[in-house]
Scaffold this active site. Structure first.
Site, PDB file in Angstrom:
ATOM      1  CB  ALA A 195       1.987  -4.361   9.092  1.00 32.65           C
ATOM      2  CB  ALA A 206      -1.752   0.664   8.245  1.00 34.15           C
ATOM      3  CG  ASP A 207      -3.400  -5.306   5.394  1.00 32.26           C
ATOM      4  OD1 ASP A 207      -4.210  -4.541   4.786  1.00 32.26           O
ATOM      5  OD2 ASP A 207      -3.478  -6.497   5.920  1.00 32.26           O
ATOM      6  CB  THR A 208      -5.760  -4.701  10.551  1.00 29.35           C
ATOM      7  OG1 THR A 208      -5.657  -3.323  10.939  1.00 29.35           O
ATOM      8  CG2 THR A 208      -6.518  -5.142  11.787  1.00 29.35           C
ATOM      9  CE  LYS A 252      -3.927  -2.184   2.521  1.00 28.60           C
ATOM     10  NZ  LYS A 252      -4.827  -2.044   3.662  1.00 28.60           N
TER      11      LYS A 252
END
EC number: 3.6.1.9
Length: 218
Positions: free
Chosen positions: A123, A86-88, A69
């Site tokens: 992250a 960010a990624d969840t 991203k």
């Protein structure tokens, strides 16, 4: 006229501070940044394929997607910019739970999470654009443990009816109705919402910015 901090140029011809770009269409992540006094100069949705690769584990998946991203948006910038991605990922053991796009998926996720511990891995990544060469690429991964109490069918029905599961990893939003059913959380609450604020602030504090402008956060 006095230039804004992100546009005032130093002796190098570069601005004292780059533009901060949030590579996310998530209103939750924007709201979390604003909560600690950070308002991005731009918000850009990163159009990437978020499907896990065959055999990809939860931690590497969260890290890869956050990097992609940030890098996708950074590659499109020609100005001096620092891109935050960010990624969840929600997981039970080695199993990655999907983002719930329909009631059937949300219900299956909630049944799986009922009465058991799961992990939320978020992250966060900073990537400088080509126009901000002194920027420092950096990242963090935050792991949070969450335990639901045992959900009845009626409670699952009520959570589904609320509708705040839509588009959420694991089929629930901790800041929504699901909060009434979460018995314990170990780690970062804001990371479960979508952005670990302490770690994000630490990354931003570590970026080189000009003294006249200062950083984004004290």
């Amino acid at each position: 006229m006095t230039a804004s901090p992100s546009s005032a140029e130093g002796s190098s011809g570069l601005p004292d501070r780059p533009k901060l770009v949030l590579a996310s269409a998530s209103p939750r992540r924007l709201s979390l940044l604003e909560q600690i006094g950070i308002v991005p100069d731009a918000v850009v949705s990163a159009d990437i394929d978020e499907e896990p690769r065959p055999g990809e584990l939860p931690r590497p998946l969260a890290q890869r997607l956050a990097r992609q991203k940030a890098e996708h948006v950074a590659a499109q910038r020609t100005d001096a910019a620092l891109v935050l991605g960010a990624d969840t990922v929600v997981s039970v053991g080695r199993r990655v739970l999907p983002k719930a796009e329909d009631e059937k998926t949300a219900r299956a996720c909630l049944k799986l999470l009922s009465g058991r511990r799961h992990k939320v891995l978020t992250a966060v990544v900073l990537r400088p654009s080509a126009g901000w060469p002194q920027g420092t690429p950096c990242e963090r991964l935050v792991e949070t443990s969450v335990i639901f109490h045992r959900l009845t069918d009626a409670q699952i029905d009520a959570l589904i009816a609320q509708g705040d599961w839509q588009g959420k990893a694991g089929g629930y939003a901790i800041q929504g109705a699901a909060a009434a059913h979460i018995r314990q959380i170990g780690g970062s609450y804001s990371a479960v919402v979508g952005l670990p604020l302490f770690e994000t602030a630490q990354l931003l504090r570590g970026q080189p910015v000009g003294k006249p402008s200062g950083g984004w956060i004290a």
